[in-house]
Design a protein around this motif. Structure first.
Motif, PDB file in Angstrom:
ATOM      1  N   UNK A 189       0.833  -1.202   0.000  1.00  0.00           N
ATOM      2  CA  UNK A 189       0.000   0.000   0.000  1.00  0.00           C
ATOM      3  C   UNK A 189       0.870   1.256   0.000  1.00  0.00           C
ATOM      4  N   UNK A 190       1.908   1.267   0.823  1.00  0.00           N
ATOM      5  CA  UNK A 190       2.812   2.423   0.873  1.00  0.00           C
ATOM      6  C   UNK A 190       3.472   2.650  -0.489  1.00  0.00           C
ATOM      7  N   UNK A 191       3.900   1.580  -1.146  1.00  0.00           N
ATOM      8  CA  UNK A 191       4.495   1.710  -2.491  1.00  0.00           C
ATOM      9  C   UNK A 191       3.493   2.305  -3.475  1.00  0.00           C
ATOM     10  N   UNK A 192       2.258   1.813  -3.437  1.00  0.00           N
ATOM     11  CA  UNK A 192       1.229   2.339  -4.352  1.00  0.00           C
ATOM     12  C   UNK A 192       0.972   3.820  -4.104  1.00  0.00           C
ATOM     13  N   UNK A 193       1.185   4.253  -2.908  1.00  0.00           N
ATOM     14  CA  UNK A 193       1.015   5.667  -2.555  1.00  0.00           C
ATOM     15  C   UNK A 193       2.253   6.495  -2.907  1.00  0.00           C
ATOM     16  N   UNK A 194       3.273   5.852  -3.452  1.00  0.00           N
ATOM     17  CA  UNK A 194       4.474   6.566  -3.863  1.00  0.00           C
ATOM     18  C   UNK A 194       5.553   6.658  -2.800  1.00  0.00           C
ATOM     19  N   UNK A 195       5.426   5.894  -1.730  1.00  0.00           N
ATOM     20  CA  UNK A 195       6.413   5.957  -0.651  1.00  0.00           C
ATOM     21  C   UNK A 195       7.711   5.255  -1.034  1.00  0.00           C
ATOM     22  N   UNK A 196       8.805   5.805  -0.563  1.00  0.00           N
ATOM     23  CA  UNK A 196      10.128   5.189  -0.703  1.00  0.00           C
ATOM     24  C   UNK A 196      10.556   4.530   0.596  1.00  0.00           C
ATOM     25  N   UNK A 197       9.922   4.976   1.716  1.00  0.00           N
ATOM     26  CA  UNK A 197      10.272   4.457   3.037  1.00  0.00           C
ATOM     27  C   UNK A 197       9.009   4.181   3.831  1.00  0.00           C
ATOM     28  N   UNK A 198       9.121   3.221   4.731  1.00  0.00           N
ATOM     29  CA  UNK A 198       8.054   2.918   5.673  1.00  0.00           C
ATOM     30  C   UNK A 198       8.690   2.894   7.064  1.00  0.00           C
ATOM     31  N   UNK A 199       8.107   3.648   7.986  1.00  0.00           N
ATOM     32  CA  UNK A 199       8.662   3.759   9.327  1.00  0.00           C
ATOM     33  C   UNK A 199       7.617   3.333  10.357  1.00  0.00           C
ATOM     34  N   UNK A 200       8.070   3.177  11.583  1.00  0.00           N
ATOM     35  CA  UNK A 200       7.156   2.838  12.680  1.00  0.00           C
ATOM     36  C   UNK A 200       7.827   3.155  13.996  1.00  0.00           C
ATOM     37  N   UNK A 201       7.015   3.179  15.038  1.00  0.00           N
ATOM     38  CA  UNK A 201       7.507   3.336  16.404  1.00  0.00           C
ATOM     39  C   UNK A 201       7.003   2.137  17.187  1.00  0.00           C
ATOM     40  N   UNK A 202       7.845   1.606  18.041  1.00  0.00           N
ATOM     41  CA  UNK A 202       7.487   0.447  18.851  1.00  0.00           C
ATOM     42  C   UNK A 202       8.094   0.637  20.239  1.00  0.00           C
ATOM     43  N   UNK A 203       7.364   0.240  21.248  1.00  0.00           N
ATOM     44  CA  UNK A 203       7.882   0.355  22.609  1.00  0.00           C
ATOM     45  C   UNK A 203       9.008  -0.651  22.817  1.00  0.00           C
ATOM     46  N   UNK A 204      10.029  -0.215  23.523  1.00  0.00           N
ATOM     47  CA  UNK A 204      11.217  -1.044  23.729  1.00  0.00           C
ATOM     48  C   UNK A 204      10.933  -2.385  24.366  1.00  0.00           C
ATOM     49  N   UNK A 205       9.918  -2.468  25.225  1.00  0.00           N
ATOM     50  CA  UNK A 205       9.634  -3.735  25.904  1.00  0.00           C
ATOM     51  C   UNK A 205       8.728  -4.666  25.099  1.00  0.00           C
ATOM     52  N   UNK A 206       8.354  -4.267  23.890  1.00  0.00           N
ATOM     53  CA  UNK A 206       7.492  -5.106  23.044  1.00  0.00           C
ATOM     54  C   UNK A 206       8.378  -6.005  22.169  1.00  0.00           C
ATOM     55  N   UNK A 207       8.965  -7.007  22.805  1.00  0.00           N
ATOM     56  CA  UNK A 207       9.932  -7.885  22.131  1.00  0.00           C
ATOM     57  C   UNK A 207       9.320  -8.619  20.942  1.00  0.00           C
ATOM     58  N   UNK A 208       8.091  -9.044  21.069  1.00  0.00           N
ATOM     59  CA  UNK A 208       7.450  -9.804  19.982  1.00  0.00           C
ATOM     60  C   UNK A 208       7.316  -8.943  18.722  1.00  0.00           C
ATOM     61  N   UNK A 209       6.845  -7.721  18.883  1.00  0.00           N
ATOM     62  CA  UNK A 209       6.688  -6.830  17.731  1.00  0.00           C
ATOM     63  C   UNK A 209       8.057  -6.455  17.156  1.00  0.00           C
ATOM     64  N   UNK A 210       9.020  -6.168  18.002  1.00  0.00           N
ATOM     65  CA  UNK A 210      10.349  -5.804  17.514  1.00  0.00           C
ATOM     66  C   UNK A 210      10.963  -6.951  16.716  1.00  0.00           C
ATOM     67  N   UNK A 211      10.755  -8.178  17.157  1.00  0.00           N
ATOM     68  CA  UNK A 211      11.268  -9.341  16.420  1.00  0.00           C
ATOM     69  C   UNK A 211      10.581  -9.464  15.065  1.00  0.00           C
TER      70      UNK A 211
END
Length: 166
Positions: free
Chosen positions: A111-133
Motif C-alpha cells: 500500500x505504501x508503495x502504491x502511494x508513492x512511498x520510498x520508506x516505511x517507518x514505525x515506532x514500537x515500545x522497547x519492551x514489546x519484544x514480539x513486535x520488535x522481532x
C-alpha cells in the motif's frame, strides 16, 4: 472449493462496516505492552478524522476480522510525502502465530508503495519484544531510540524508531 481459511489469513482494505469489529479488536488487544494511550472505551467509533477507512488494512480468518494495520503519511509535510508510517498493528490472541502479522506488514508495504512511498517507518515500545522481532525479521532496522520516553505502569519505557526502504 478453497476458502480464505484454507489459504490462511485474508488481507483486504477496510470497509466502513468493519467499524464495530475493529473497535472490539482494539479493546480486546489493548495493553501497555504496545499502547501509550488509555484503553478505548466501549462504543467509541474506530474510524474517524485521524483514522480514516482508507488507511486501514484488515486481516480476516474464517470470515472474522482478527487483525489490522494502519498505514498513514508520516507527517502532513510535502517534503516528507515519500514516507509512510505504520501507526497501528493489532492481532487477536486467537490469530497469533499464523503469519498474520507478516501478511499485514507486507500488505502495508505494498500500500505504501502504491502511494508513492520510498520508506516505511514505525515506532514500537522497547519492551514489546514480539513486535520488535517481527519488524526485524521483515528488514526493519532500529533508526533511533528515545530512552525512557514513556511512563507505563510505573516503569519508564524506550520509544524505538524503526524503518526500511521500500
Amino acid at each position: 472449493m478453497s476458502t480464505s481459511a484454507d489459504r490462511g489469513p485474508l488481507i483486504r482494505p477496510a470497509r466502513a462496516e468493519d467499524d464495530e469489529a475493529l473497535s472490539r479488536l482494539d479493546r480486546e488487544t489493548w495493553s501497555t505492552v504496545h499502547a501509550v494511550t488509555p484503553p478505548p472505551p466501549p462504543g467509541r467509533p474506530f474510524f474517524g478524522e485521524r483514522q480514516p477507512v482508507g488507511d486501514i488494512l484488515v486481516g480476516e480468518l474464517h470470515g472474522e476480522v482478527v487483525g489490522y494495520v494502519r498505514v498513514s503519511p508520516s507527517t502532513p509535510l510535502e517534503a516528507n510525502a515519500h514516507v509512510q508510517q505504520i501507526q497501528g498493528l493489532a492481532i487477536a490472541e486467537r490469530a497469533r502465530g499464523l503469519g498474520l502479522g507478516k501478511a499485514l506488514m507486507r500488505a502495508a508495504e505494498d500500500l505504501a508503495r502504491r502511494r508513492g512511498a520510498r520508506r516505511l517507518t514505525l515506532r514500537v515500545l522497547g519492551h514489546n519484544a514480539r513486535a520488535r522481532a517481527l519488524y526485524s525479521s521483515l528488514g526493519y532496522a532500529v533508526e533511533g531510540i528515545l530512552p525512557e520516553e514513556m511512563l507505563l505502569d510505573g516503569k519508564y519505557v524506550d520509544d524505538v524508531l524503526m524503518g526500511r526502504f521500500l
